[in-house]
Design an enzyme around this catalytic site. Structure first.
Site, PDB file in Angstrom:
ATOM      1  N   ILE A  42      83.978  77.532  77.353  1.00 41.24           N
ATOM      2  CA  ILE A  42      84.183  78.660  76.448  1.00 41.24           C
ATOM      3  C   ILE A  42      84.610  79.845  77.307  1.00 41.24           C
ATOM      4  O   ILE A  42      83.876  80.263  78.209  1.00 41.24           O
ATOM      5  CB  ILE A  42      82.894  78.995  75.654  1.00 41.24           C
ATOM      6  CG1 ILE A  42      82.470  77.800  74.803  1.00 41.24           C
ATOM      7  CG2 ILE A  42      83.130  80.215  74.776  1.00 41.24           C
ATOM      8  CD1 ILE A  42      81.395  76.963  75.404  1.00 41.24           C
ATOM      9  N   SER A  49      89.912  78.033  85.895  1.00 44.69           N
ATOM     10  CA  SER A  49      88.674  77.263  85.868  1.00 44.69           C
ATOM     11  C   SER A  49      88.906  75.863  85.309  1.00 44.69           C
ATOM     12  O   SER A  49      88.299  74.888  85.774  1.00 44.69           O
ATOM     13  CB  SER A  49      87.622  78.014  85.040  1.00 44.69           C
ATOM     14  OG  SER A  49      86.377  77.392  85.154  1.00 44.69           O
ATOM     15  N   HIS A 113      80.165  87.133  76.756  1.00 47.31           N
ATOM     16  CA  HIS A 113      78.983  87.674  77.443  1.00 47.31           C
ATOM     17  C   HIS A 113      78.140  88.581  76.544  1.00 47.31           C
ATOM     18  O   HIS A 113      77.228  89.254  77.024  1.00 47.31           O
ATOM     19  CB  HIS A 113      79.340  88.406  78.737  1.00 47.31           C
ATOM     20  CG  HIS A 113      80.230  87.629  79.640  1.00 47.31           C
ATOM     21  ND1 HIS A 113      79.985  86.313  79.985  1.00 47.31           N
ATOM     22  CD2 HIS A 113      81.384  87.954  80.264  1.00 47.31           C
ATOM     23  CE1 HIS A 113      80.928  85.890  80.788  1.00 47.31           C
ATOM     24  NE2 HIS A 113      81.801  86.852  80.969  1.00 47.31           N
ATOM     25  N   GLU A 138      77.365  81.493  82.171  1.00 43.45           N
ATOM     26  CA  GLU A 138      77.713  82.389  83.265  1.00 43.45           C
ATOM     27  C   GLU A 138      77.425  83.840  82.897  1.00 43.45           C
ATOM     28  O   GLU A 138      77.362  84.200  81.723  1.00 43.45           O
ATOM     29  CB  GLU A 138      79.194  82.246  83.629  1.00 43.45           C
ATOM     30  CG  GLU A 138      79.523  80.936  84.288  1.00 43.45           C
ATOM     31  CD  GLU A 138      80.908  80.922  84.921  1.00 43.45           C
ATOM     32  OE1 GLU A 138      81.665  81.911  84.783  1.00 43.45           O
ATOM     33  OE2 GLU A 138      81.238  79.911  85.551  1.00 43.45           O
ATOM     34  N   ASP A 139      77.295  84.639  83.936  1.00 38.44           N
ATOM     35  CA  ASP A 139      77.197  86.096  83.800  1.00 38.44           C
ATOM     36  C   ASP A 139      76.026  86.540  82.940  1.00 38.44           C
ATOM     37  O   ASP A 139      76.140  87.473  82.138  1.00 38.44           O
ATOM     38  CB  ASP A 139      78.522  86.670  83.287  1.00 38.44           C
ATOM     39  CG  ASP A 139      79.685  86.307  84.205  1.00 38.44           C
ATOM     40  OD1 ASP A 139      79.492  86.335  85.432  1.00 38.44           O
ATOM     41  OD2 ASP A 139      80.765  85.979  83.695  1.00 38.44           O
TER      42      ASP A 139
END
Length: 165
Positions: A42, A49, A113, A138-139
């Protein structure tokens, strides 16, 4: 330097990753190298990536990227990769998407995020992760950022999430 970091440095398509991620990725994802994993990513951004995943995991790897930016549809990959337009904040998108795509070995949320989006993505996609699979968000530091719905010691962030249905 890990194998995944070496490959990252050679990707043709752009990508951004914190260097601290590489050792974590290597530790948790190396078991899929050479095993043709099915990956959901996503947040495609520059496409690097996805390129990295195809190279790192090897032949037979399948990557499905989800993004809201139509420019991501133009990226070309050498391998089995596709990008699907969709908004991770939309439960109806996930329902429709997951009717067609399931049984992932790896799910990586590198999307908006925003807390509500990360939690919805986890709720919707995690049941479609194979036993022994790996889910990476992530993040997660954005759990402390007000602009993403976070704040220090705030309930309702991805770091605090415990409300499994």
């Amino acid at each position: 330097m890990s194998k995944i970091e070496e490959l990252f440095d050679k990707t043709e398509l752009p990508s951004t990753k914190w260097t601290g991620y590489f050792d974590v990725y290597e530790r948790h994802l190396s078991k899929f190298v050479g095993k043709a994993p099915k990956i959901l990513e996503i947040g495609v951004l520059g496409g690097g990536s996805i390129e990295l995943g195809l190279k790192y995991f090897g032949e037979g790897t399948q990557v499905i990227g989800v993004d809201i930016d139509k420019r991501c549809l133009a990226y070309k990959y050498q391998g089995n990769a596709q990008v699907i337009m969709g908004n991770q904040a939309d439960p109806a998108f996930w329902d429709e998407f997951l009717d067609k795509h399931t049984d992932f070995d790896i799910i990586i949320d590198d999307g908006s995020h925003i807390m509500e989006h990360q939690i919805l993505t986890l709720q919707k996609t995690f049941p479609h992760l194979k036993t022994g699979g790996v889910f990476i968000c992530e993040d997660t530091h954005t759990s402390y950022w007000p602009k993403c719905g976070g704040e220090y010691d705030k309930k309702g962030t991805i770091l605090d999430y415990r409300d499994w249905e």
